[in-house]
Design a protein around this motif. Structure first.
Motif, PDB file in Angstrom:
ATOM      1  N   ARG A  73      76.304 -24.021  54.741  1.00 17.20           N
ATOM      2  CA  ARG A  73      76.234 -24.102  55.975  1.00 17.20           C
ATOM      3  C   ARG A  73      77.046 -25.229  56.647  1.00 17.20           C
ATOM      4  O   ARG A  73      77.790 -25.151  57.648  1.00 17.20           O
ATOM      5  N   GLU A  78      80.641 -19.419  58.601  1.00 21.28           N
ATOM      6  CA  GLU A  78      80.546 -18.239  59.288  1.00 21.28           C
ATOM      7  C   GLU A  78      81.740 -18.605  60.625  1.00 21.28           C
ATOM      8  O   GLU A  78      82.441 -17.441  61.233  1.00 21.28           O
ATOM      9  N   GLU A 104      75.016 -14.381  55.169  1.00 20.04           N
ATOM     10  CA  GLU A 104      75.302 -15.917  55.695  1.00 20.04           C
ATOM     11  C   GLU A 104      75.952 -16.606  54.652  1.00 20.04           C
ATOM     12  O   GLU A 104      75.516 -16.935  53.609  1.00 20.04           O
TER      13      GLU A 104
END
Length: 301
Positions: A73, A78, A104
């Motif tokens: 992340r 994204e 994701e």
């Protein structure tokens, strides 16, 4: 298949991993699940690969060559997905999986030639081709985009730079010069465009539908000069090795600014900021050789 992360990825993520982060430990299972869900056939893991993601060469169920990319992340995958979707393959690698309903941090991309970057060309030709690719990416962002702005990103970086300067007086003069340049540049930004964010020669790969396509964006919204600044210092080790390195650097700034119709002083200012930021960050995590190269380069600007 065993999805062992390349050493380069393990080392790079180890420098930035927050306490308790277990993405690398979970990566082999995450990769197996992503492959199974998409009914992919694995060819090989790309080595040495990148510094922020695992890249796997695969084939889709119908035999189409593709790339499966998995990123934590903190690498903002994204945001990368959103930018690639917005570009729609114009100047950049094409996203093969629609944004809705995807996993994701997992991107399925068209296969380029992963071992053939524009960096393989002679320097002058490489800069020309890279600049031409970058120009195609500079488009208006979506109306209600969620991309980070240059002001936001560089504010985070500036805070870390100030902390480094306080702990390491040797870098303080360059940090002060870089922060002053940033303040002046942000006072009147001339454009509000979608940028690649981390553009350099190694991010431009050979493709089939067009000779060169950009990969691996860390998109940001702001002015062209910020994006072009990272390209100025490409092959920095070669520049440092030259007795005329400082002159060559200033000539490169001039040539790139003119070829892409970017203000020369703004390009020089952002090149200074980005080189100092990268240099103090390298020093902070113990990459002394990289830090020395970057900070010497910055002193020429």
């Amino acid at each position: 298949m065993v999805f062992e992360p390349p050493k380069r990825l393990v080392r790079a993520l180890g420098e930035t991993a927050p306490e308790g982060d277990d993405w690398l430990e979970r990566l082999p299972e995450t990769a197996r699940e992503a492959v199974a869900q998409r009914e992919l056939t694995v060819e090989r893991v790309q080595v040495p690969g990148g510094r922020s993601s695992l890249v796997v060469l695969v084939r889709t169920a119908d035999g189409t060559p593709a790339v499966l990319k998995l990123a934590p992340r903190r690498a903002r995958p994204e945001s990368e997905r959103a930018a690639l979707a917005h570009w729609g393959g114009l100047g950049a690698v094409r996203l093969l999986e629609p944004a809705a309903g995807v996993t994701e941090g997992v991107l399925l991309l068209e296969r380029l030639h992963p071992d053939v970057s524009v960096r393989s060309l002679p320097e002058a030709k490489a800069l020309l081709e890279a600049a031409g690719t970058l120009r195609r990416l500079w488009v208006d962002p979506p109306e209600e985009h969620g991309f980070e702005t240059v002001a936001e990103r560089t504010e985070r970086q500036a805070r870390a730079m100030r902390a480094s300067a306080a702990a390491d007086p040797e870098v303080a003069p360059l940090v002060e010069a870089a922060l002053t340049a940033r303040e002046e540049l942000l006072a009147a930004p001339p454009e509000h465009r979608l940028l690649h964010g981390t553009f350099r020669q190694s991010k431009v790969l050979s493709g089939e539908r067009t000779p060169w396509l950009a990969v691996g964006p860390d998109p940001v919204v702001g002015e062209h000069a910020f994006d072009l600044a990272r390209l100025v210092r490409d092959r920095v080790e070669d520049l440092i090795a030259q007795t005329s390195g400082a002159t060559t650097t200033r000539r490169r700034v001039k040539r790139l600014a003119e070829s892409l119709e970017v203000d020369r002083e703004r390009l020089s200012g952002w090149t200074l900021f980005r080189a100092v930021e990268s240099g103090v960050r390298a020093r902070r995590v113990g990459r002394e050789q990289d830090a020395e190269l970057l900070l010497e380069f910055a002193s020429w600007l």
